[in-house]
Structure formats: C-alpha cells, structure tokens
Design a protein around this motif. Structure first.
Motif, mmCIF file in Angstrom:
data_model
loop_
_atom_site.group_PDB
_atom_site.id
_atom_site.type_symbol
_atom_site.label_atom_id
_atom_site.label_comp_id
_atom_site.label_asym_id
_atom_site.label_seq_id
_atom_site.Cartn_x
_atom_site.Cartn_y
_atom_site.Cartn_z
ATOM 1 N N UNK A 124 0.805 -1.221 0.000
ATOM 2 C CA UNK A 124 0.000 0.000 0.000
ATOM 3 C C UNK A 124 0.837 1.269 0.000
ATOM 4 N N UNK A 125 1.939 1.273 0.721
ATOM 5 C CA UNK A 125 2.758 2.481 0.767
ATOM 6 C C UNK A 125 3.380 2.760 -0.600
ATOM 7 N N UNK A 126 3.771 1.720 -1.303
ATOM 8 C CA UNK A 126 4.303 1.900 -2.653
ATOM 9 C C UNK A 126 3.216 2.423 -3.585
ATOM 10 N N UNK A 127 2.033 1.885 -3.482
ATOM 11 C CA UNK A 127 0.917 2.346 -4.311
ATOM 12 C C UNK A 127 0.602 3.813 -4.031
ATOM 13 N N UNK A 128 0.549 4.185 -2.757
ATOM 14 C CA UNK A 128 0.249 5.572 -2.387
ATOM 15 C C UNK A 128 1.345 6.504 -2.877
ATOM 16 N N UNK A 129 2.599 6.114 -2.729
ATOM 17 C CA UNK A 129 3.686 6.989 -3.166
ATOM 18 C C UNK A 129 3.718 7.126 -4.682
ATOM 19 N N UNK A 130 3.422 6.049 -5.410
ATOM 20 C CA UNK A 130 3.364 6.147 -6.873
ATOM 21 C C UNK A 130 2.218 7.049 -7.322
ATOM 22 N N UNK A 131 1.055 6.888 -6.705
ATOM 23 C CA UNK A 131 -0.086 7.742 -7.041
ATOM 24 C C UNK A 131 0.235 9.195 -6.697
ATOM 25 N N UNK A 132 0.889 9.426 -5.558
ATOM 26 C CA UNK A 132 1.253 10.776 -5.158
ATOM 27 C C UNK A 132 2.215 11.407 -6.163
ATOM 28 N N UNK A 133 3.251 10.679 -6.553
ATOM 29 C CA UNK A 133 4.238 11.230 -7.483
ATOM 30 C C UNK A 133 3.654 11.437 -8.882
ATOM 31 N N UNK A 134 2.998 10.427 -9.413
ATOM 32 C CA UNK A 134 2.438 10.545 -10.767
ATOM 33 C C UNK A 134 1.296 11.550 -10.790
ATOM 34 N N UNK A 135 0.418 11.479 -9.800
ATOM 35 C CA UNK A 135 -0.688 12.431 -9.718
ATOM 36 C C UNK A 135 -0.214 13.861 -9.497
ATOM 37 N N UNK A 136 0.791 14.028 -8.645
ATOM 38 C CA UNK A 136 1.342 15.363 -8.417
ATOM 39 C C UNK A 136 1.991 15.937 -9.662
ATOM 40 N N UNK A 137 2.719 15.097 -10.368
ATOM 41 C CA UNK A 137 3.353 15.532 -11.613
ATOM 42 C C UNK A 137 2.300 15.953 -12.633
ATOM 43 N N UNK A 138 1.246 15.143 -12.779
ATOM 44 C CA UNK A 138 0.177 15.466 -13.725
ATOM 45 C C UNK A 138 -0.575 16.726 -13.299
ATOM 46 N N UNK A 139 -0.833 16.875 -11.995
ATOM 47 C CA UNK A 139 -1.561 18.053 -11.510
ATOM 48 C C UNK A 139 -0.750 19.324 -11.706
ATOM 49 N N UNK A 140 0.544 19.266 -11.462
ATOM 50 C CA UNK A 140 1.382 20.449 -11.670
ATOM 51 C C UNK A 140 1.399 20.825 -13.138
ATOM 52 N N UNK A 141 1.542 19.861 -14.014
ATOM 53 C CA UNK A 141 1.550 20.159 -15.449
ATOM 54 C C UNK A 141 0.217 20.716 -15.932
ATOM 55 N N UNK A 142 -0.871 20.205 -15.379
ATOM 56 C CA UNK A 142 -2.192 20.622 -15.860
ATOM 57 C C UNK A 142 -2.676 21.927 -15.243
ATOM 58 N N UNK A 143 -2.525 22.084 -13.914
ATOM 59 C CA UNK A 143 -3.148 23.213 -13.234
ATOM 60 C C UNK A 143 -2.202 24.355 -12.896
ATOM 61 N N UNK A 144 -0.904 24.161 -13.011
ATOM 62 C CA UNK A 144 0.031 25.224 -12.629
ATOM 63 C C UNK A 144 1.111 25.445 -13.690
ATOM 64 N N UNK A 145 0.713 25.694 -14.939
ATOM 65 C CA UNK A 145 1.743 25.912 -15.952
ATOM 66 C C UNK A 145 2.435 27.269 -15.798
ATOM 67 N N UNK A 146 1.741 28.212 -15.206
ATOM 68 C CA UNK A 146 2.308 29.559 -15.034
ATOM 69 C C UNK A 146 2.592 29.830 -13.559
ATOM 70 N N UNK A 147 3.443 30.800 -13.324
ATOM 71 C CA UNK A 147 3.775 31.185 -11.949
ATOM 72 C C UNK A 147 2.548 31.785 -11.277
ATOM 73 N N UNK A 148 2.429 31.545 -9.970
ATOM 74 C CA UNK A 148 1.306 32.052 -9.190
ATOM 75 C C UNK A 148 1.847 32.952 -8.088
ATOM 76 N N UNK A 149 1.150 34.057 -7.851
ATOM 77 C CA UNK A 149 1.563 35.023 -6.838
ATOM 78 C C UNK A 149 0.745 34.807 -5.569
ATOM 79 N N UNK A 150 1.446 34.557 -4.449
ATOM 80 C CA UNK A 150 0.823 34.462 -3.126
ATOM 81 C C UNK A 150 1.446 35.534 -2.257
ATOM 82 N N UNK A 151 0.735 36.614 -2.064
ATOM 83 C CA UNK A 151 1.282 37.719 -1.283
ATOM 84 C C UNK A 151 2.536 38.247 -1.952
#
Length: 164
Positions: free
Chosen positions: A74-101
C-alpha cells in the motif's frame, strides 16, 4: 489531449505487437505435455523454445505479478499515485507562476516540493524489494513452466521453416 492520444496509440501498438501472440489457456496449461526433462540440455532447449513460443503469455504473467506486487504494498501504491498524480496536476493546473502575497511560486518550486515529499515516501515503500520479488517470482514461474512443458509438434517444423 495529445498526450492521451499518444498513450492510447502506444498501448494499441503494444497490444497488436506483443499480446497478439498470446496462446490459448488450453495450450498454455496443457498438463498432458508436462514432464521432467531428462537432462540439462533438454531443459535448456525446452526453455529456449517455450520462452519464444509463449512470450505473450509470459509477459502477461509478469504484468499480473507486477500489479499484484503494487496492490499488496500500500505504501508503494500511495507513493506512486502521489508522485504521478502530483506531476500530472502540476503540469495541468500550474503551468504559469502564481503570486501568493509577496511570494511567486513557479513550477520549479512545486516540483521541488513534490520530490522532497514524494521521493522519501517512495524510498520508504521499498521499491527495490518489490522489484526483486517480481524478478524472482517471474523467473521461478516462467523457467519452471518453460522447462517442464514439452514443446508441441510444431516445434519439430520450426527448424525447417528457419532453413527455408
């Protein structure tokens, strides 16, 4: 969308090239052809022939064992989903720089955060143990099956076709 089409085309070509060579289960599990090889030369020739003849079936066995290994760790599955999902989410939802304060968060910052969290998670999950288990289990099953199953009648004609 283009990346999804590439993945679909790759899977389709893989299925046509490798999985089209799947032998039927009746032939793969033919218990009437199971026998102990007389010597190491016979075992080696059986392994050589059967690994080529049943290559699609053996690939399917390795794939099923890999899925089983990931689903039971389970830990391997969760870490793979986290890495692949995080990579896909960053590419899809954050292509440009975002300003926080006063801070600007770029893709580089997001990838750094993803890998700082994801790589240690992946390392703790024990991917090397899972990988070596997969190699061992696949090797035992494939070599055992290939050495115990007598080649069919078509193997006698394989050398004639190669010479023509």
């Amino acid at each position: 969308m283009e990346a999804l089409m590439r993945v679909t085309d790759t899977l389709k070509s893989f299925r046509e090239a490798r999985l089209s060579g799947l032998r039927p289960p009746q032939e793969f599990f033919d218990v009437t052809r199971v026998s102990r090889p007389a010597d190491m030369n016979q075992a080696t020739s059986r392994i050589s022939y059967n690994t080529r003849y049943f290559s699609g079936n053996y690939l399917l066995i390795v794939a099923l064992l890999a899925v089983y290994a990931v689903l039971t760790n389970w830990l391997l599955l969760i870490s793979l989903v986290f890495l692949v999902g995080g990579f896909a989410a960053i590419n899809r939802f954050a292509p440009d720089a975002t300003q926080f304060g006063e801070h600007t968060i770029t893709q580089k910052h997001l990838y750094t955060g993803l890998f700082v969290i994801g790589i240690p998670m992946f390392w703790i999950a024990g991917p090397f143990g899972t990988f070596f288990w997969l190699i061992g289990a696949s090797g035992v099953l494939i070599l055992g099956h290939a050495s115990l199953l007598e080649p069919g009648v078509e193997s006698d004609y394989a050398n004639i076709q190669d010479q023509v």
